[in-house]
Scaffold this active site. Structure first.
Site, PDB file in Angstrom:
ATOM      1  N   GLY A  15       0.217  14.023  -3.145  1.00 43.02           N
ATOM      2  CA  GLY A  15      -1.234  13.873  -3.174  1.00 43.02           C
ATOM      3  C   GLY A  15      -1.593  12.693  -4.046  1.00 43.02           C
ATOM      4  N   GLY A  32       1.599   2.990  -2.622  1.00 41.73           N
ATOM      5  CA  GLY A  32       1.182   3.897  -3.698  1.00 41.73           C
ATOM      6  C   GLY A  32       1.700   3.418  -5.051  1.00 41.73           C
ATOM      7  N   LYS A  33       1.908   2.096  -5.158  1.00 39.35           N
ATOM      8  CA  LYS A  33       2.453   1.528  -6.402  1.00 39.35           C
ATOM      9  C   LYS A  33       1.564   1.840  -7.607  1.00 39.35           C
ATOM     10  CE  LYS A  33       2.429  -2.491  -4.311  1.00 39.35           C
ATOM     11  NZ  LYS A  33       2.251  -2.151  -2.884  1.00 39.35           N
ATOM     12  N   GLY A  34       0.220   1.697  -7.390  1.00 41.65           N
ATOM     13  CA  GLY A  34      -0.711   1.930  -8.493  1.00 41.65           C
ATOM     14  C   GLY A  34      -0.530   3.313  -9.093  1.00 41.65           C
ATOM     15  N   ALA A  61      -7.623  -0.924   0.827  1.00 36.91           N
ATOM     16  CA  ALA A  61      -8.326  -0.808  -0.455  1.00 36.91           C
ATOM     17  C   ALA A  61      -9.061  -2.108  -0.789  1.00 36.91           C
ATOM     18  CB  ALA A  61      -7.335  -0.455  -1.569  1.00 36.91           C
ATOM     19  N   VAL A  62      -8.635  -3.245  -0.212  1.00 38.59           N
ATOM     20  CA  VAL A  62      -9.267  -4.536  -0.523  1.00 38.59           C
ATOM     21  C   VAL A  62     -10.280  -4.917   0.549  1.00 38.59           C
ATOM     22  CG1 VAL A  62      -8.833  -7.018  -0.796  1.00 38.59           C
ATOM     23  CG2 VAL A  62      -7.269  -5.366  -1.812  1.00 38.59           C
ATOM     24  N   ASN A  90      -5.227 -10.089  -3.723  1.00 36.15           N
ATOM     25  CA  ASN A  90      -4.898  -9.536  -2.396  1.00 36.15           C
ATOM     26  C   ASN A  90      -4.394  -8.103  -2.555  1.00 36.15           C
ATOM     27  OD1 ASN A  90      -2.643 -10.582  -3.704  1.00 36.15           O
ATOM     28  ND2 ASN A  90      -1.601 -11.248  -1.846  1.00 36.15           N
ATOM     29  N   GLY A 140      -4.429  -4.210  -3.903  1.00 37.28           N
ATOM     30  CA  GLY A 140      -5.416  -3.180  -4.230  1.00 37.28           C
ATOM     31  C   GLY A 140      -4.619  -1.951  -4.604  1.00 37.28           C
ATOM     32  N   HIS A 141      -4.542  -1.661  -5.880  1.00 37.06           N
ATOM     33  CA  HIS A 141      -3.703  -0.558  -6.365  1.00 37.06           C
ATOM     34  C   HIS A 141      -4.589   0.589  -6.847  1.00 37.06           C
ATOM     35  CE1 HIS A 141      -0.123  -3.505  -7.154  1.00 37.06           C
ATOM     36  NE2 HIS A 141      -0.513  -3.467  -5.905  1.00 37.06           N
ATOM     37  N   THR A 142      -4.497   1.710  -6.151  1.00 41.80           N
ATOM     38  CA  THR A 142      -5.395   2.833  -6.419  1.00 41.80           C
ATOM     39  C   THR A 142      -4.767   3.814  -7.401  1.00 41.80           C
ATOM     40  OG1 THR A 142      -6.002   2.608  -4.099  1.00 41.80           O
ATOM     41  CG2 THR A 142      -6.857   4.540  -5.258  1.00 41.80           C
ATOM     42  N   GLN A 185       2.153  -6.107  -3.046  1.00 40.11           N
ATOM     43  CA  GLN A 185       2.551  -6.234  -1.639  1.00 40.11           C
ATOM     44  C   GLN A 185       3.855  -5.452  -1.419  1.00 40.11           C
ATOM     45  OE1 GLN A 185       1.476  -9.485  -3.318  1.00 40.11           O
ATOM     46  NE2 GLN A 185      -0.430  -8.509  -2.776  1.00 40.11           N
ATOM     47  N   ASP A 192       0.810  -1.223   0.000  1.00 42.90           N
ATOM     48  CA  ASP A 192       0.000   0.000   0.000  1.00 42.90           C
ATOM     49  C   ASP A 192       0.841   1.269   0.000  1.00 42.90           C
ATOM     50  OD1 ASP A 192      -2.241  -1.632   0.090  1.00 42.90           O
ATOM     51  OD2 ASP A 192      -2.306  -1.615   2.273  1.00 42.90           O
TER      52      ASP A 192
END
Ligand code: GDP
Ligand code: IMO
Ligand code: MG
Length: 425
Positions: free
Chosen positions: A416, A21-23, A303-304, A44, A46-48, A228, A19
């Site tokens: 941001g 911020g990879k997405g 996120a998941v 598993n 969840g990339h935002t 992950q 989590d």
């Protein structure tokens, strides 16, 4: 041939507990790459990704799907749940994105069966207080079947699948009976799963390792999107409180079928502070109002699963270890804006237990306490900064301190969630 131009695989890896911020950063990098590929994990993750007021959360599909990358790949190191995959793909299609034409799935990626998810729940229940706090997506049982050589792969769905499926399901049901875990009903889930599989079979199921290597020979560049983080890696994380895949740089090679010599830049992504979801040791955890304030300001909710993320100050012991095992060449610091209102910021520079102090990641992180160094906060709204020149001196001092400690340059700073709130140094 000597001197032939050869493309590289750059890796963007979460280097803490996920989590990071990879997405967001994969999406930001996407225009520079020909292929974006996931090499580990499954739903598993969840990339935002946020831009222009829109928000997408991707689980199995690479974050390159929203940008300009020609091709997105789900590599052999991944595990896939067809029902969840179909829901994710349809959501993107409904939003006007072309998934069908731009996504290839490895024949060698393993399938998460509905019974894998039941097993995930059953194993967690059996562990009681020592449960991992998994996402419940069947990740551990699926990778266990892979290692036990009993798993089913995407390519298995191409011929004679029902018999193979029934055999593995029966095996799972036997284990569940042995565990006295019989209170489940997957009939509806299974129907959706089969529908999802049918949908997946209408997409391109290919030998992705051959495609990627061909692209590299043609001089094309690939971005490997981590899932992950290093502290959740099956070998290098806080075992047994980890996920079940190789989330580190070595996992890029095995999870995509590329040689170590193909790896170019290794971007290590982390937050200006720490978070962790699920159980397990977390020496920097703040269970007080400072931790609550970080959670609230940073919207640190999974996120998941929607779970509260545990929050704390930045952990240089963990970061140094992760930089070492991944060979990180550049650092990407996320969510800097979340610390805007803190007068003093702390950084964990060592762990201590029973009078023993260490700066090296210990074998067992349980029972260690964080040793902190205080750093003055910047008390400035960073979220509107668009270039390095606009960053306050106290923030620059925080960056310089981290770069010196970590002996690695921080080349990207995120202020941001929006694509636009990204500063390149
Ligand atoms: P991932 O799993 O590594 O892709 O990260 P997640 O998407 O699970 O969590 C990162 C969260 O932080 C998401 O909600 C992002 O929209 C958000 N985010 C990313 N970068 C920033 C940032 O610089 N500042 C703030 N405030 N939020 C960010
Ligand atoms: P992204 O890619 C944060 C955690 C779970 C649990 C442990 C094992 O979004 O960064 P699993 O379901 O994998 O068997 O759970 O790992 N975990 C994550 N935490 N981000 C993730 O992915 C995670 N994927 C798994 O909370 O502690
Ligand atoms: Mg995530």
């Amino acid at each position: 041939m000597l001197g032939m131009r050869k493309g590289k695989v750059d890796a963007l890896l979460g280097i803490v507990f996920g989590d990071e911020g990879k997405g967001k950063i994969v999406d930001y990098f996407t225009p520079k790459y020909d292929i974006v590929a996931r090499f580990a994990g499954g739903p598993n993750a969840g990339h935002t990704i946020m831009f222009g007021g829109r928000k997408f959360v991707l689980r199995s599909i690479p974050s390159g799907i929203l940008g300009e990358a020609g091709l997105n790949i789900i590599g052999n190191g991944c595990v896939i749940a067809p029902d969840l995959f179909m829901a994710e793909a349809k959501e993107l299609e409904d939003a006007g994105y072309d998934v069908r034409g731009r996504l290839h799935i490895s024949k060698r990626a393993h399938l998460i069966l509905p019974t894998h998810r039941v097993l995930d729940r059953a194993y967690e229940q059996a562990k009681g207080k020592r449960r991992v706090g998994t996402t419940g997506k069947g990740i551990g049982p699926t990778y266990s079947d892979k290692a036990s050589r009993t798993g089913l792969r995407m390519g298995d769905a191409l011929v004679g699948f029902q018999e193979k499926y029934a055999r593995l399901k029966a095996r799972h049901e036997q284990i569940l009976r042995d565990l006295h875990y019989t209170d489940y009903d997957i009939a509806e889930e299974e129907r959706q799963w089969m529908k999802g599989l049918e949908y997946m079979l209408s997409l391109d199921i290919t030998d992705t390792e051959i495609e990627i290597n061909k692209a590299l020979r043609e001089g094309k560049n690939v971005l490997a999107e981590g899932a992950q983080g290093t502290m959740l890696d099956i070998d290098h994380g806080t075992y047994p409180y980890v996920s079940s895949s190789s989330t580190v740089c070595g996992g890029v090679c095995t999870g995509l079928g590329v040689a170590p010599s193909s790896i170019g830049e290794v971007f290590g992504i982390f937050k200006a502070y720490s978070t962790r979801v699920g159980s397990g040791p977390f020496p920097v955890e703040l269970t007080d109002e400072t931790g609550d304030l970080i959670r609230k300001t940073g919207s640190e909710y999974g996120a998941v699963t929607g779970r509260n993320r545990r929050c704390g100050w930045i952990d240089l012991v963990a970061l140094k270890y992760a930089i070492m095992v991944n060979g990180v060449t550049q650092l990407v610091m996320m969510k800097s804006d979340v610390l805007d209102s803190f007068e003093t910021i702390k950084a964990c520079v060592a762990y201590e237990k029973d009078g023993v102090r260490t700066e090296d990641m210990p074998f067992d992180t349980e029972g260690w306490h964080a040793v902190y160094k205080d750093i003055p906060g910047w008390l400035t709204d960073l979220s509107r900064a668009t270039s390095e020149g606009e960053l306050p001196a106290a923030f620059e001092a925080y960056i310089s301190f981290l770069e010196k400690e970590l002996e690695t340059p921080i080349t990207i700073i995120s202020v941001g969630p929006d694509r636009a709130q990204t500063i390149v140094r």
